[in-house]
Motif scaffolding. Structure first.
Motif, PDB file in Angstrom:
ATOM      1  N   SER A 110      38.746  22.470  39.260  1.00 51.97           N
ATOM      2  CA  SER A 110      37.501  22.657  39.121  1.00 51.97           C
ATOM      3  C   SER A 110      36.785  21.636  38.124  1.00 51.97           C
ATOM      4  CB  SER A 110      36.956  24.003  39.001  1.00 51.97           C
ATOM      5  OG  SER A 110      37.474  24.761  40.149  1.00 51.97           O
ATOM      6  N   HIS A 111      37.617  21.395  37.073  1.00 47.69           N
ATOM      7  CA  HIS A 111      37.301  20.878  36.211  1.00 47.69           C
ATOM      8  C   HIS A 111      37.938  19.707  36.107  1.00 47.69           C
ATOM      9  CE1 HIS A 111      35.018  23.093  33.725  1.00 47.69           C
ATOM     10  NE2 HIS A 111      35.841  24.695  34.233  1.00 47.69           N
ATOM     11  N   ARG A 127      40.142  33.293  34.079  1.00 46.05           N
ATOM     12  CA  ARG A 127      38.635  32.663  34.867  1.00 46.05           C
ATOM     13  C   ARG A 127      39.571  32.376  36.311  1.00 46.05           C
ATOM     14  NH1 ARG A 127      35.928  29.841  30.560  1.00 46.05           N
ATOM     15  NH2 ARG A 127      34.502  30.171  31.789  1.00 46.05           N
ATOM     16  N   GLY A 128      40.531  32.886  36.073  1.00 37.39           N
ATOM     17  CA  GLY A 128      40.805  32.479  37.577  1.00 37.39           C
ATOM     18  C   GLY A 128      40.929  33.544  38.577  1.00 37.39           C
ATOM     19  N   GLY A 129      42.237  33.017  39.674  1.00 38.38           N
ATOM     20  CA  GLY A 129      41.637  34.232  40.671  1.00 38.38           C
ATOM     21  C   GLY A 129      40.916  34.941  41.748  1.00 38.38           C
ATOM     22  N   ARG A 130      40.911  35.001  42.611  1.00 32.25           N
ATOM     23  CA  ARG A 130      40.521  35.888  43.667  1.00 32.25           C
ATOM     24  C   ARG A 130      39.688  36.707  43.381  1.00 32.25           C
ATOM     25  NH1 ARG A 130      42.827  39.299  45.787  1.00 32.25           N
ATOM     26  NH2 ARG A 130      41.907  39.690  47.612  1.00 32.25           N
ATOM     27  N   PRO A 131      38.084  36.410  43.290  1.00 29.34           N
ATOM     28  CA  PRO A 131      37.470  37.113  42.829  1.00 29.34           C
ATOM     29  C   PRO A 131      36.531  38.631  43.477  1.00 29.34           C
ATOM     30  CG  PRO A 131      36.258  35.583  44.254  1.00 29.34           C
ATOM     31  CD  PRO A 131      37.859  35.129  44.172  1.00 29.34           C
ATOM     32  N   LEU A 156      45.251  34.893  25.786  1.00 30.85           N
ATOM     33  CA  LEU A 156      45.516  35.278  27.713  1.00 30.85           C
ATOM     34  C   LEU A 156      44.817  34.078  27.966  1.00 30.85           C
ATOM     35  CD1 LEU A 156      44.784  39.351  28.405  1.00 30.85           C
ATOM     36  CD2 LEU A 156      46.413  38.489  28.022  1.00 30.85           C
ATOM     37  N   HIS A 174      43.380  31.137  29.624  1.00 28.90           N
ATOM     38  CA  HIS A 174      42.234  30.976  31.073  1.00 28.90           C
ATOM     39  C   HIS A 174      42.561  31.584  32.288  1.00 28.90           C
ATOM     40  CE1 HIS A 174      41.501  27.399  28.786  1.00 28.90           C
ATOM     41  NE2 HIS A 174      40.795  26.620  29.122  1.00 28.90           N
ATOM     42  N   ILE A 175      44.299  32.656  32.718  1.00 24.87           N
ATOM     43  CA  ILE A 175      44.364  33.001  33.215  1.00 24.87           C
ATOM     44  C   ILE A 175      43.094  34.313  33.654  1.00 24.87           C
ATOM     45  CG2 ILE A 175      46.755  33.004  33.355  1.00 24.87           C
ATOM     46  CD1 ILE A 175      46.510  36.371  32.394  1.00 24.87           C
ATOM     47  N   SER A 226      48.242  26.565  27.679  1.00 26.85           N
ATOM     48  CA  SER A 226      48.384  27.918  28.385  1.00 26.85           C
ATOM     49  C   SER A 226      49.844  28.369  27.798  1.00 26.85           C
ATOM     50  CB  SER A 226      47.949  28.030  29.715  1.00 26.85           C
ATOM     51  OG  SER A 226      47.897  29.510  30.076  1.00 26.85           O
ATOM     52  N   GLY A 249      31.527  26.081  32.528  1.00 25.00           N
ATOM     53  CA  GLY A 249      33.191  27.104  32.717  1.00 25.00           C
ATOM     54  C   GLY A 249      33.265  27.428  34.514  1.00 25.00           C
ATOM     55  N   ASP A 250      33.875  27.017  34.680  1.00 25.22           N
ATOM     56  CA  ASP A 250      34.211  27.973  36.658  1.00 25.22           C
ATOM     57  C   ASP A 250      34.628  29.661  35.808  1.00 25.22           C
ATOM     58  OD1 ASP A 250      36.985  27.008  35.031  1.00 25.22           O
ATOM     59  OD2 ASP A 250      37.480  28.125  37.466  1.00 25.22           O
ATOM     60  N   LYS A 280      45.984  31.112  39.470  1.00 20.60           N
ATOM     61  CA  LYS A 280      45.444  31.080  38.623  1.00 20.60           C
ATOM     62  C   LYS A 280      44.767  30.497  37.987  1.00 20.60           C
ATOM     63  CE  LYS A 280      45.287  36.557  38.506  1.00 20.60           C
ATOM     64  NZ  LYS A 280      45.336  37.509  37.692  1.00 20.60           N
ATOM     65  N   ILE A 281      45.499  29.970  36.727  1.00 19.19           N
ATOM     66  CA  ILE A 281      45.558  28.650  36.201  1.00 19.19           C
ATOM     67  C   ILE A 281      45.023  27.326  37.269  1.00 19.19           C
ATOM     68  CG2 ILE A 281      45.860  26.781  34.726  1.00 19.19           C
ATOM     69  CD1 ILE A 281      47.418  28.810  33.747  1.00 19.19           C
ATOM     70  N   PHE A 310      47.000  21.047  32.697  1.00 18.94           N
ATOM     71  CA  PHE A 310      47.150  21.546  31.695  1.00 18.94           C
ATOM     72  C   PHE A 310      48.649  22.019  32.271  1.00 18.94           C
ATOM     73  CE2 PHE A 310      43.620  24.334  33.331  1.00 18.94           C
ATOM     74  CZ  PHE A 310      43.866  25.173  31.886  1.00 18.94           C
ATOM     75  N   ILE A 333      36.648  40.901  33.450  1.00 24.28           N
ATOM     76  CA  ILE A 333      37.748  42.017  32.827  1.00 24.28           C
ATOM     77  C   ILE A 333      38.472  42.290  33.775  1.00 24.28           C
ATOM     78  CG2 ILE A 333      35.665  42.051  31.789  1.00 24.28           C
ATOM     79  CD1 ILE A 333      35.051  44.700  34.028  1.00 24.28           C
ATOM     80  N   CYS A 381      38.739  48.174  36.513  1.00 19.72           N
ATOM     81  CA  CYS A 381      38.175  48.015  35.498  1.00 19.72           C
ATOM     82  C   CYS A 381      36.338  48.798  35.998  1.00 19.72           C
ATOM     83  CB  CYS A 381      38.111  47.067  34.680  1.00 19.72           C
ATOM     84  SG  CYS A 381      37.599  46.437  33.134  1.00 19.72           S
ATOM     85  N   ASN A 398      41.411  40.694  35.758  1.00 18.96           N
ATOM     86  CA  ASN A 398      41.680  39.883  35.094  1.00 18.96           C
ATOM     87  C   ASN A 398      42.796  40.685  33.625  1.00 18.96           C
ATOM     88  OD1 ASN A 398      42.262  38.163  37.316  1.00 18.96           O
ATOM     89  ND2 ASN A 398      40.791  36.465  36.357  1.00 18.96           N
ATOM     90  N   ASP A 436      43.219  26.933  39.748  1.00 16.42           N
ATOM     91  CA  ASP A 436      41.554  27.576  39.822  1.00 16.42           C
ATOM     92  C   ASP A 436      41.238  26.491  39.453  1.00 16.42           C
ATOM     93  OD1 ASP A 436      41.836  29.009  42.457  1.00 16.42           O
ATOM     94  OD2 ASP A 436      41.633  30.689  41.271  1.00 16.42           O
ATOM     95  N   THR A 437      40.801  26.889  37.923  1.00 19.67           N
ATOM     96  CA  THR A 437      39.918  26.326  37.440  1.00 19.67           C
ATOM     97  C   THR A 437      40.677  24.879  36.767  1.00 19.67           C
ATOM     98  OG1 THR A 437      39.109  26.183  34.527  1.00 19.67           O
ATOM     99  CG2 THR A 437      41.752  26.941  35.406  1.00 19.67           C
ATOM    100  N   ALA A 478      50.289  34.061  37.392  1.00 21.11           N
ATOM    101  CA  ALA A 478      48.913  32.779  36.032  1.00 21.11           C
ATOM    102  C   ALA A 478      49.207  31.707  36.720  1.00 21.11           C
ATOM    103  CB  ALA A 478      50.179  33.446  35.336  1.00 21.11           C
ATOM    104  N   GLY A 489      39.595  31.299  43.976  1.00 17.13           N
ATOM    105  CA  GLY A 489      39.271  31.139  42.439  1.00 17.13           C
ATOM    106  C   GLY A 489      38.493  29.751  42.520  1.00 17.13           C
ATOM    107  N   GLY A 490      37.527  29.266  40.988  1.00 16.87           N
ATOM    108  CA  GLY A 490      37.609  28.382  41.022  1.00 16.87           C
ATOM    109  C   GLY A 490      35.790  27.571  41.461  1.00 16.87           C
TER     110      GLY A 490
END
Lengths: 324, 324, 324, 324
Positions: free
Chosen positions: A163-164, C257-261, C252, C254-255, A250, C14-15, A156-157, A168, C147, D263, C149, A159-160, A153, C67-68
């Motif tokens: 970016s910003h 929006r992160g992570g490997r795409p 949930l 901010h988790i 978070s 937003g990232d 992932k956090i 956190f 989705i 998903c 995530n 990453d964001t 988790a 991510g990011g």
């Protein structure tokens, strides 16, 4: 002890990933030693109510990789009463269950301890809780998965956050213990870790944030839910003091206790699961079967209590050094 | 030892997940103790060729979660020669690198040992290899991630095995050691595990398959690549003996050594990384910094060798019991 | 249009996971067509302040899986002012940046639109937002990862919900749109999905819970954060009405929006990234480059607005049917 | 058609992640429309042998997230014979199964087509195969998970490739089709992608490797197993031509078809699963229920054939541009 022919197995307290692997180990080693194995649903509640199911080899096929517990768990009020325990004992007798393996945490063992005092039923325990807060075992089943869930988790956090350029605050589980926070915080590369075992000094945290902030990088602070300040309070204090930081909170919550168990949790559960059945067959009872320095270790239930305030100071120093 | 002002750090041998966490720990603890830290690219090859880069705080930001090694690794032929090592020594002197932290396995430490004998450079080692085959540490960095990579893969293979009632032979890494096979096999719930440490008895395997096959369930057999029979040979023998089984071979290969390191590997790498820098500052050299029973442990390089044939017999028994 | 020799690229709003894959595609296709490519840091803020970096092949190596956004993002107040935009234009001119690719959402395109009106700079947009709420593209970059995530998290929550027979309210992102909630809710097998596009009827939800509760199974309700009742309110209403349910809330956050795409996000980002550069070279501007029915689709910025209240009623019916 | 009271559902051919989500959708929508639903084990083999199980709401609880198929699958020889199909028809009649939903690929639909010709049983199909090679649907169930499994594996392999500056040949599934290779190759950032739809020109591959190799970066080449040269042949040709490259082969194999479905696969399976039952109720038969441009699409079985050699040339161009 040749009189044990049928062992019951139950899960109790909060669910923990790896409990299913432990159930599988108890069932298969029971069958291996030619015992009958009975699943007791919903922890002590099912013992009181006689919710028993026969377990065979297939009952536990393909569950080693699943989170949660197929036997379900419940916080039983009934079992805390004298009448409830009397009823539970009747159910065991009626169903010819000679011994029980309890998978759970401190509260579960306290219940087992009282029951043994009253009825002398052979019961042994397996440490199943994500908190890793029991004396008598280096790790509890579920802890390794929980800390990996946290770092997944936080990765992932981050990453964001990156970016910003955000700060956190991430609140993780651990009501009485900072062990999840501490280890996952090191693993996640957190800039600060706040735990119940040491009073949070908000001024020194502020100072640290100010220094670190010079290069504007993102920052992650891990807070155990049991910290004397919670995630909410710390977040609002930081927002007040540093209004120009982009600060977010978070709360990871229940995702920490779910998911496929890690290899370490499955192996630990398998080892202590087998050892628990062997312990019963060897006449042991009233003990938690843990693992210390790689060896099976037996701890009487009244000693398998939570060990608050035993945080390795070297780990705290590492946090300081690495969050540089 | 106040004369150490600049430490080099390199990764050597096969890459292992968690090496980046170890690099980060060495760099940040070096900076914490007011040292200069120099990254040496491509292991000993970069030492011979003077591929040095200055490491600051930011060089190691956001790498704790990455597999592989940002310093890259290489099997250096040059460093095995007297001339190569002489050149390496010149490069260290010219660049005023006073001490070195080597992250790698047995071969890397053997190289360091020879170098110390010749030039008396303070070098300490960190166990970075997925094989977990070194005396002097309970776990090597990368092992926990590797076994989790294996169970992730086997969990997927089991989906398809179950759907088709197939028998899968899964070959995992481990040229000299069955430790990856053994632990991941227990974690994956394998029906049999074949390792180099014990000669594979194909007839007893056949017997086992025959018995287990009565209920037609799928089966997973884990084979270490270093087993006296390989995955190919075992697969073809099984196909010959049981032509009506739907038998498949899967060689997991390099996916085992990649990916985000687990929390345990990151924490281990962080701990021994800090301890390695502190060891150099305390005048230690020629030792591998490991972790035994939760404590930092120092092992002279000539003892940090592979420990073949030391498989815990209890774990093998557990496989038998649980694969029922 | 042969006059474009140097294109800038920025990420804004937003990232979203996949933004890095889009940056990579813009950079590499720019280089492929012999352009210079300039990275603009921190969105429009960096354009105003002249935070430019030269991008070469290696700048975007090994980022497709992260991510990011390596170019960072920022909500720029300055760019909303006439002076800020004037300054931004000066920066572009001074640095000979002839055209810009903006990766972001509706707000980012509104800004670009205003800028084009004033300064006639060729700008095209790429839809990068997890919300999937833009007209002119079937999917936005980041939506598929978000989705996934969500379902990863809900799969974990379900483990614990099942073990305790709990009712979980899970709040997911989507301030104006229920698209994340709807699709992830179907994917997670949710028993009910509450979205801003339709008013939540709490009585009908109560009725549903009562009926479903007969067999005591666990339940998952997905709530979009923009629903007219939030997760908090729904949770407290349910607790009031059904005090004996074990009801929990999980936000949930901010988790998501992160992570490997995911693969779909990487492929979409790659396709529209290449198409954006080609569009600029073909003289297009003021358009968002999306993908509709598998083909590249161009939508003028003033049309690439959020499409609220366009939820496929068939998907809502599916939720009803499958949550049986 | 009011005469349908009991529908059977089976999975056939290779297993694909998302099949369980499709089974769940068929069962729950069947129950929603007040039908009886019968699970047919092991595909057509179970139809011939009468392996039927009654499906209720709970039979499909908690399976949406699982790979494989709970109904198992099998390549039935019996059903290819006239006698086998006669027996299957008798079984359906005897058990009062009025209609069947077949989840599978081209071969499964061919079988269904023959059966309908002979016995006029209402059968519809759902595209369940990782290959995405069917006319009449934009995506098949399992494809999205498979390509994500591939990029997960390649992301790991890239860690080790980067650390050693290695060239990796990765062979992925796709006997007749390069669709898995193409899309996962773009998603994984592969430097070259070799597919059956276009003859591999080894000289142009060599040229490309030589050029790219100037900066010594690692490289990933994705090869579909159905390419006219296989992974083995390409690897040995490259080793011969570039003996100083560190070249490795990785055959991903069965890990591609397992694991939790994405998903997108769960949503697709849910949508076409419901639509399949509704199609039967509306009197349709002999058709595959797919999704085209977001809408349910019906394709007669004899048209739902594999579409070889229809690779989007734009995607191939993107590979060239991005692998720069």
């Amino acid at each position: 002890m040749s009189e044990i022919k049928n062992i019951g197995v139950l899960t109790s307290g909060g669910d923990a990933p790896g409990m299913n692997a432990a159930i599988r180990a108890v069932v298969r080693s029971g069958l291996y030693y030619n015992l009958k194995v009975t699943g007791i649903m919903r922890g002590y509640e099912g013992m009181v109510n006689g919710e028993f199911i026969n377990m065979d080899r297939k009952s536990v096929a393909n569950i080693i990789q699943r989170g949660g517990t197929i036997l379900k768990t419940f916080r039983s009020e009934a079992f805390r009463t004298t009448e409830g325990r009397a009823k539970a004992y009747e159910q065991l007798k009626k169903n010819e269950i000679d011994a029980v393996v309890v998978i759970g945490g401190e509260g579960s063992f306290t219940g087992a301890h009282a029951f043994i005092q009253e009825y002398n039923v052979p019961i042994v325990g397996i440490p199943g809780t994500i908190d890793n807060d029991l004396i008598g075992t280096d790790y509890t089943i579920g802890y390794d998965t929980a800390i990996n869930n946290v770092i997944d988790a936080v990765d992932k956090i981050r990453d964001t956050a990156e970016s910003h350029d955000r700060l956190f605050i991430v609140e993780v589980m651990g009501r009485d213990s900072g062990l999840i926070a501490l280890r996952s915080g090191i693993g996640a590369g957190a800039e600060a870790i706040l735990i119940p075992e040491s009073r949070t000094n908000i001024e020194s945290l502020f100072k640290r944030l100010e220094e670190g902030r010079k290069d504007k990088a993102s920052k992650i602070i891990i807070v155990a839910e049991g910290d004397n300040m919670g995630g909410f309070e710390i977040t609002s204090l930081i927002k007040e003091r540093f209004p120009n930081y982009d600060t977010r909170l978070s709360i990871l919550g229940h995702i920490q206790r779910g998911g496929r168990p890690t290899c370490a949790d499955r192996v630990l559960a398998s080892r202590v699961g087998v050892a628990a059945v062997e312990a019963l067959l060897n006449g042991r009872k009233g003990e938690m079967i843990g693992s210390v320095n790689g060896n099976i270790h037996y701890t009487p239930f009244h000693n398998a209590i939570k060990h608050i305030s035993e945080v390795n100071p070297y780990l705290l120093k590492i946090v300081d050094i690495l969050s540089l």
